[in-house]
Design an enzyme around this catalytic site. Structure first.
Site, PDB file in Angstrom:
ATOM      1  N   HIS A  90       0.830  -1.203   0.000  1.00  0.00           N
ATOM      2  CA  HIS A  90       0.000   0.000   0.000  1.00  0.00           C
ATOM      3  C   HIS A  90       0.866   1.255   0.000  1.00  0.00           C
ATOM      4  CE1 HIS A  90       0.893  -0.820   4.258  1.00  0.00           C
ATOM      5  NE2 HIS A  90       0.884   0.503   4.398  1.00  0.00           N
ATOM      6  N   ARG A 145       9.832  -0.921   3.197  1.00  0.00           N
ATOM      7  CA  ARG A 145       9.680  -0.148   1.967  1.00  0.00           C
ATOM      8  C   ARG A 145      10.079  -1.005   0.770  1.00  0.00           C
ATOM      9  NH1 ARG A 145      13.172   3.467   4.490  1.00  0.00           N
ATOM     10  NH2 ARG A 145      12.103   4.936   5.852  1.00  0.00           N
TER      11      ARG A 145
END
Length: 317
Positions: free
Chosen positions: A178, A198
């Protein structure tokens, strides 16, 4: 009133991540020297940033210290299955895009990171024109397709890009890839975890000219590669269920006048004021409320009232 049952106002911890802006200061009058201000951790007992008590006899104490002093019963019966304070609630101001990221589930996070995983939900408070976010994948993927897109920098081509507006709700289970997009102001309710992997950061650099680290190998281990589930519209109403899970239950309250509620022994209550102003009254304790305030109500058996014109996010276990 006995301190054990009194509601208290909290002051947040702040974060100055590079994608933040100024809305937490201009919309919610948050006081901090940080610039930019990306997040305010409104309800937090996390080691990376604790909120502090801002009213009553415990003023200035961290949330964890305050909870130690009033006793674990204040968290309620549903908290007995957690080893530490289970929730973290924050405001997020995304002036620019957040990284594309993923959070692990409890099993992986506890084994690898030493803390719980992170299932979360977003309630959109404000959205600039054309604001969007990324929410899962357009279709089921293989691990090879996922890794290849990460390496080539084309991951966003595979993600569901969803327009966002004020009042929208997004439930993000652990494992969902997301990203919050630019121009969104969000209230986030999540597990008490700060573990983020990340996978793409737009090749941008921080103030020192450095790129931020990616966590590709861990992301490959924890990401769900299934197609994003269909979302249902958030219903309108004065008392609306926004999300429920094994970790939290979240309702939106819209008050014009007076609303009578009741604390229970099952769970503490967190009230996050997202709009308006008014008051909270519990026996002889009265707190004034304005947009941006965060209130902690210990578990117990006492009634309380909310008076004014307010929008409030009510979170419990």
């Amino acid at each position: 009133m006995n301190d054990r049952y009194s509601p208290v106002k909290l002051s947040p911890a702040f974060k100055d991540y590079l994608w933040g802006g100024t809305k937490l200061k201009t919309v919610f009058q948050k006081e901090t020297d940080l610039d930019p201000v990306a997040e305010s951790w409104e309800l937090s007992a996390h080691r990376d940033g604790e909120s502090t008590v801002a009213s009553g006899s415990h003023v200035g104490k961290t949330l964890s210290r305050y909870l130690e002093e009033i006793g674990k019963e204040a968290l309620g019966k549903k908290a007995e299955c957690f080893d530490y304070f289970p929730l973290l609630i924050k405001f997020i101001d995304a002036k620019s895009n957040l990284s594309v990221q993923v959070h692990p589930d409890d099993a992986y996070a506890l084994a690898v990171e030493g803390e719980y995983g992170k299932t979360e939900m977003w309630y959109v408070l404000d959205a600039e024109p054309d604001a969007f976010l990324y929410y899962g994948f357009k279709r089921d993927l293989t691990r090879e397709e996922y890794e290849d897109a990460i390496r080539k920098g084309s991951l966003t081509d595979l993600l569901c890009r969803v327009s966002a507006k004020a009042g929208d709700v997004f439930f993000i289970p652990a494992g969902t890839v997301h990203a919050i997009g630019a121009g969104l102001l969000i209230c986030e309710i999540q597990q008490n975890s700060n573990t983020t992997y990340r996978v793409f950061d737009y090749n941008r650099r921080d103030k020192s000219g450095n790129t931020r680290p990616l966590h590709i190998e861990k992301a490959l281990e924890v990401s769900s590669l299934r197609r994003s589930p269909e979302r249902t519209p958030t219903p309108d109403g004065e008392d609306v269920l926004l999300a429920t899970s094994e970790y939290f239950t979240v309702r939106r309250l819209r008050i014009k006048g007076t609303l009578s509620l009741h604390a229970t022994p099952d769970s503490f209550i967190s009230l996050t004021v997202t709009a308006g102003k008014g008051n909270l009254q519990m026996e002889d304790s009265c707190l004034s409320l304005v947009a941006g305030d965060s209130i902690f109500i210990p578990a117990g058996e006492l009634p309380f009232t909310l008076t004014g014109e307010l929008e409030i996010i009510r979170s419990t276990l």
